[in-house]
Design a protein around this motif. Structure first.
Motif, PDB file in Angstrom:
ATOM      1  N   VAL A 162       1.090   6.206  -7.184  1.00 40.49           N
ATOM      2  CA  VAL A 162       0.046   7.142  -7.648  1.00 40.49           C
ATOM      3  C   VAL A 162       0.489   8.536  -7.630  1.00 40.49           C
ATOM      4  CG1 VAL A 162      -2.311   8.013  -7.066  1.00 40.49           C
ATOM      5  CG2 VAL A 162      -1.741   5.659  -7.223  1.00 40.49           C
ATOM      6  N   ASP A 194      -9.792  -0.867  -8.594  1.00 36.47           N
ATOM      7  CA  ASP A 194      -8.612  -0.439  -9.503  1.00 36.47           C
ATOM      8  C   ASP A 194      -7.522  -0.789  -8.572  1.00 36.47           C
ATOM      9  OD1 ASP A 194      -9.880   0.060 -11.981  1.00 36.47           O
ATOM     10  OD2 ASP A 194     -10.126   2.160 -11.271  1.00 36.47           O
ATOM     11  N   LEU A 195      -7.601  -0.310  -7.204  1.00 33.75           N
ATOM     12  CA  LEU A 195      -6.535  -0.066  -6.478  1.00 33.75           C
ATOM     13  C   LEU A 195      -6.223  -1.902  -6.001  1.00 33.75           C
ATOM     14  CD1 LEU A 195      -7.185   3.021  -4.549  1.00 33.75           C
ATOM     15  CD2 LEU A 195      -5.376   2.610  -6.348  1.00 33.75           C
ATOM     16  N   LEU A 217      -8.771   6.732  -9.266  1.00 29.40           N
ATOM     17  CA  LEU A 217      -8.586   5.435  -9.085  1.00 29.40           C
ATOM     18  C   LEU A 217      -9.873   4.724  -8.144  1.00 29.40           C
ATOM     19  CD1 LEU A 217      -4.782   4.951  -8.913  1.00 29.40           C
ATOM     20  CD2 LEU A 217      -6.128   4.468 -10.815  1.00 29.40           C
ATOM     21  N   LEU A 250       2.333   1.577  -3.549  1.00 29.08           N
ATOM     22  CA  LEU A 250       0.997   2.061  -4.303  1.00 29.08           C
ATOM     23  C   LEU A 250       1.029   3.584  -4.199  1.00 29.08           C
ATOM     24  CD1 LEU A 250      -0.832   1.661  -6.536  1.00 29.08           C
ATOM     25  CD2 LEU A 250      -2.387   0.649  -4.893  1.00 29.08           C
ATOM     26  N   ALA A 251       0.752   3.878  -2.950  1.00 31.74           N
ATOM     27  CA  ALA A 251       0.386   5.505  -2.624  1.00 31.74           C
ATOM     28  C   ALA A 251       1.642   6.209  -3.349  1.00 31.74           C
ATOM     29  CB  ALA A 251       0.298   5.737  -1.239  1.00 31.74           C
ATOM     30  N   ALA A 307       0.310  -2.593 -11.571  1.00 34.68           N
ATOM     31  CA  ALA A 307       0.412  -0.949 -11.342  1.00 34.68           C
ATOM     32  C   ALA A 307       0.359  -0.343 -12.961  1.00 34.68           C
ATOM     33  CB  ALA A 307       1.327  -0.579 -10.663  1.00 34.68           C
ATOM     34  N   ASP A 359     -11.889   1.654  -6.049  1.00 38.36           N
ATOM     35  CA  ASP A 359     -11.299   0.668  -5.105  1.00 38.36           C
ATOM     36  C   ASP A 359     -11.139  -0.622  -5.696  1.00 38.36           C
ATOM     37  OD1 ASP A 359     -11.219   2.437  -2.930  1.00 38.36           O
ATOM     38  OD2 ASP A 359     -13.266   1.868  -2.123  1.00 38.36           O
ATOM     39  N   SER A 406       0.826  -1.171  -0.141  1.00 41.24           N
ATOM     40  CA  SER A 406      -0.046   0.016   0.056  1.00 41.24           C
ATOM     41  C   SER A 406       0.816   1.379  -0.055  1.00 41.24           C
ATOM     42  CB  SER A 406      -0.837  -0.081   1.169  1.00 41.24           C
ATOM     43  OG  SER A 406      -0.093  -0.015   2.285  1.00 41.24           O
ATOM     44  N   SER A 460      -5.888   4.777 -16.381  1.00 46.67           N
ATOM     45  CA  SER A 460      -6.086   5.908 -15.700  1.00 46.67           C
ATOM     46  C   SER A 460      -5.653   7.258 -16.388  1.00 46.67           C
ATOM     47  CB  SER A 460      -5.646   5.800 -14.339  1.00 46.67           C
ATOM     48  OG  SER A 460      -6.238   6.906 -13.409  1.00 46.67           O
TER      49      SER A 460
END
Length: 81
Positions: free
Chosen positions: A40, A57-58, A53, A36-37, A67, A55, A33, A74
């Motif tokens: 993005v 998608d994540l 995005l 990923l943050a 990713a 939920d 996580s 996106s």
């Protein structure tokens, strides 16, 4: 994409290497996580777009390749609308 080159796997690996403070060759293909943050955030900055995005998608993102697929889609959607 606004004059920016298309997002590639190497770009994501470089971004993750920056977060981990290690060479890209030593970065894991798995994404948590926090990673990923980070991705993005950097992609939004690089392409000067807010990524919308969902939920779902994540939740699909577990690896760098996941990713790449989600982030490219996106970016394409944000460029169209």
């Amino acid at each position: 994409m606004g004059g920016q080159p298309e997002l590639g796997r190497a770009d994501l690996m470089t971004m993750l290497a920056e977060l981990a403070a290690k060479p890209a060759a030593e970065v894991s293909d798995r994404i948590g996580s926090m990673e990923l943050a980070w991705l993005v955030h950097l992609v939004e900055q690089r392409y000067e777009r807010r990524l919308d995005l969902a939920d779902d998608d994540l939740a699909r993102i577990r690896t760098v390749d996941d990713a790449l697929v989600v982030l490219r889609a996106s970016l394409a959607a944000s460029a169209d609308g």
